[in-house]
Design a protein around this motif. Structure first.
Motif, PDB file in Angstrom:
ATOM      1  N   SER A 232       3.754  -5.284  -7.999  1.00 26.25           N
ATOM      2  CA  SER A 232       2.558  -4.488  -7.718  1.00 26.25           C
ATOM      3  C   SER A 232       1.461  -5.439  -7.251  1.00 26.25           C
ATOM      4  O   SER A 232       1.211  -6.464  -7.899  1.00 26.25           O
ATOM      5  CB  SER A 232       2.122  -3.768  -9.002  1.00 26.25           C
TER       6      SER A 232
ATOM      7  N   ARG B  60      -1.895   6.432 -10.303  1.00 26.72           N
ATOM      8  CA  ARG B  60      -2.727   6.811 -11.443  1.00 26.72           C
ATOM      9  C   ARG B  60      -1.907   7.509 -12.498  1.00 26.72           C
ATOM     10  O   ARG B  60      -0.841   8.044 -12.222  1.00 26.72           O
ATOM     11  CB  ARG B  60      -3.837   7.753 -10.969  1.00 26.72           C
TER      12      ARG B  60
ATOM     13  N   LEU C 287      -2.438  -2.679  -0.732  1.00 28.64           N
ATOM     14  CA  LEU C 287      -3.493  -3.687  -0.676  1.00 28.64           C
ATOM     15  C   LEU C 287      -4.336  -3.630  -1.949  1.00 28.64           C
ATOM     16  O   LEU C 287      -4.701  -2.541  -2.402  1.00 28.64           O
ATOM     17  CB  LEU C 287      -4.365  -3.342   0.549  1.00 28.64           C
ATOM     18  N   SER C 288      -4.626  -4.781  -2.529  1.00 26.75           N
ATOM     19  CA  SER C 288      -5.510  -4.833  -3.699  1.00 26.75           C
ATOM     20  C   SER C 288      -6.602  -5.866  -3.455  1.00 26.75           C
ATOM     21  O   SER C 288      -6.357  -6.895  -2.816  1.00 26.75           O
ATOM     22  CB  SER C 288      -4.722  -5.251  -4.952  1.00 26.75           C
TER      23      SER C 288
ATOM     24  N   ILE D 168      -5.220  -0.072  -3.203  1.00 28.39           N
ATOM     25  CA  ILE D 168      -5.246   0.973  -2.173  1.00 28.39           C
ATOM     26  C   ILE D 168      -3.843   1.136  -1.602  1.00 28.39           C
ATOM     27  O   ILE D 168      -3.217   0.158  -1.169  1.00 28.39           O
ATOM     28  CB  ILE D 168      -6.223   0.564  -1.041  1.00 28.39           C
TER      29      ILE D 168
ATOM     30  N   LEU E  46      -6.169   3.057  -6.976  1.00 28.04           N
ATOM     31  CA  LEU E  46      -5.997   2.777  -8.406  1.00 28.04           C
ATOM     32  C   LEU E  46      -6.919   1.618  -8.769  1.00 28.04           C
ATOM     33  O   LEU E  46      -6.673   0.469  -8.378  1.00 28.04           O
ATOM     34  CB  LEU E  46      -4.537   2.409  -8.713  1.00 28.04           C
TER      35      LEU E  46
HETATM   36  C1  BTN Z   1      -2.768   7.085  -6.903  1.00 28.93           C
HETATM   37  O1  BTN Z   1      -3.205   7.902  -6.086  1.00 28.93           O
HETATM   38  O2  BTN Z   1      -2.059   7.446  -7.851  1.00 28.93           O
HETATM   39  C2  BTN Z   1      -3.140   5.641  -6.747  1.00 28.93           C
HETATM   40  C3  BTN Z   1      -2.158   4.905  -5.887  1.00 28.93           C
HETATM   41  C4  BTN Z   1      -2.502   3.451  -5.686  1.00 28.93           C
HETATM   42  C5  BTN Z   1      -1.399   2.690  -5.001  1.00 28.93           C
HETATM   43  C6  BTN Z   1      -1.798   1.287  -4.649  1.00 28.93           C
HETATM   44  S1  BTN Z   1      -0.638   0.497  -3.577  1.00 28.93           S
HETATM   45  C7  BTN Z   1      -1.483  -1.012  -3.780  1.00 28.93           C
HETATM   46  C8  BTN Z   1      -1.900  -1.105  -5.231  1.00 28.93           C
HETATM   47  N1  BTN Z   1      -0.846  -1.688  -6.050  1.00 28.93           N
HETATM   48  C9  BTN Z   1      -0.344  -0.811  -6.915  1.00 28.93           C
HETATM   49  O3  BTN Z   1       0.580  -1.062  -7.730  1.00 28.93           O
HETATM   50  N2  BTN Z   1      -0.962   0.365  -6.787  1.00 28.93           N
HETATM   51  C10 BTN Z   1      -2.012   0.324  -5.794  1.00 28.93           C
END
Ligand code: BTN
Length: 267
Positions: free
Chosen positions: A28, A59, A74-75, A146, A129
């Protein structure tokens, strides 16, 4: 830095560059951003991007479907604690940033469903998230994650997502360049974050209201274990959703909100 990260950096506005870590595959990107923060004390604004995630997080403990090359994962690491009271509004700041970046890139913004969904025609195209780490005194770091579905056709999604998910390509007929989109998201997030730090949520909330699908709709939500239903009226100054219920106004700052068709609503 690898080729993809360099490409993203090339597309960014001048003076807005911060480090970018790129991975072909990772569990992740949110977890990796926290790991880098702990081990290497990376600077604020550092981005972590992956071609694929093996344990992408959504989420409420859900998975985020993260097939190779099909989406943007992307984070970004932020440290707002000294300045902002709570990192919660960053989810809304990021939603506006992503919707604006998509509008610039494909000519059509998705609508924002409170607090973290991006949707075209009611189908989910992306999500945010936001996770925070804290010591007993304060929040020490925040990672805004994101995920945007870019090129998946309906049959590429797992069966349980096919009725509710879409991609930018299917919804708009355009396939945005992933590096260019990542750069625009980073630029917009950077600008929205600074604005929030300087002036609070007000200016970003204005943009959020214009892009929202939730306001003016009947919604269902759960607050302190109690289900409520009413009209989603506004965004409060702390980012919570103000719902007008038969028992009076209620403010929701967490949990799921379902947008209800008027014909479905019993209140
Ligand atoms: C949602 O709508 O439930 C949130 C989704 C978020 C996904 C992104 S992908 C990049 C980042 N790394 C993760 O493990 N999750 C977020």
């Amino acid at each position: 830095m690898t080729g993809f990260a360099e490409e993203v950096r090339r597309h960014r506005l001048q003076g807005r560059e911060s480090p970018i870590y790129w991975y072909a595959s990772i569990g992740s990107t949110n977890d990796e951003a926290f790991r880098l923060e702990e081990r290497e004390r990376i600077p604020e604004g550092t981005a972590v991007i992956a071609d694929a995630q093996t344990q992408g997080k959504g989420r409420s403990g859900r998975n985020w479907f993260s097939a190779p090359g099909a989406g943007l994962y992307l984070s970004v690491l932020l440290r707002p604690a000294k300045r902002g009271p709570s990192p919660f509004p960053l989810t809304l700041v990021a939603g506006v940033a992503v919707a604006t970046a998509l509008e610039r890139q494909v000519g059509r913004p998705p609508r924002l469903k409170w607090p973290n969904d991006l949707r075209y025609e009611g189908l989910k195209v992306g999500g945010i998230l936001t996770e925070a780490r804290a010591n007993p005194d304060r929040v020490t770091s925040v990672v805004v994650g994101i995920g945007i579905n870019l090129s998946q056709l309906p049959e590429h999604f797992p069966p349980d997502l096919r009725q509710t998910a879409t991609s930018v390509a299917v919804a708009t007929g355009r396939r945005p360049d992933r590096a260019e989109l990542a750069a625009k998201v980073l630029d917009e997030l950077d600008a929205g974050y600074r604005l929030w730090l300087q002036r609070g949520l007000g200016p970003v909330a204005e943009a959020w209201r214009r892009m929202a699908s939730t306001l003016g709709r009947k919604v269902r939500a759960v607050k302190n274990g109690i289900a409520l239903e009413g009209l989603a009226e506004d965004l409060a100054e702390d980012g919570s959703l103000v719902i007008q219920t038969p028992a009076g106004p209620a403010r929701i700052q967490s949990g799921e909100v379902t947008e209800v068709e008027l014909t479905e609503c019993s209140s």
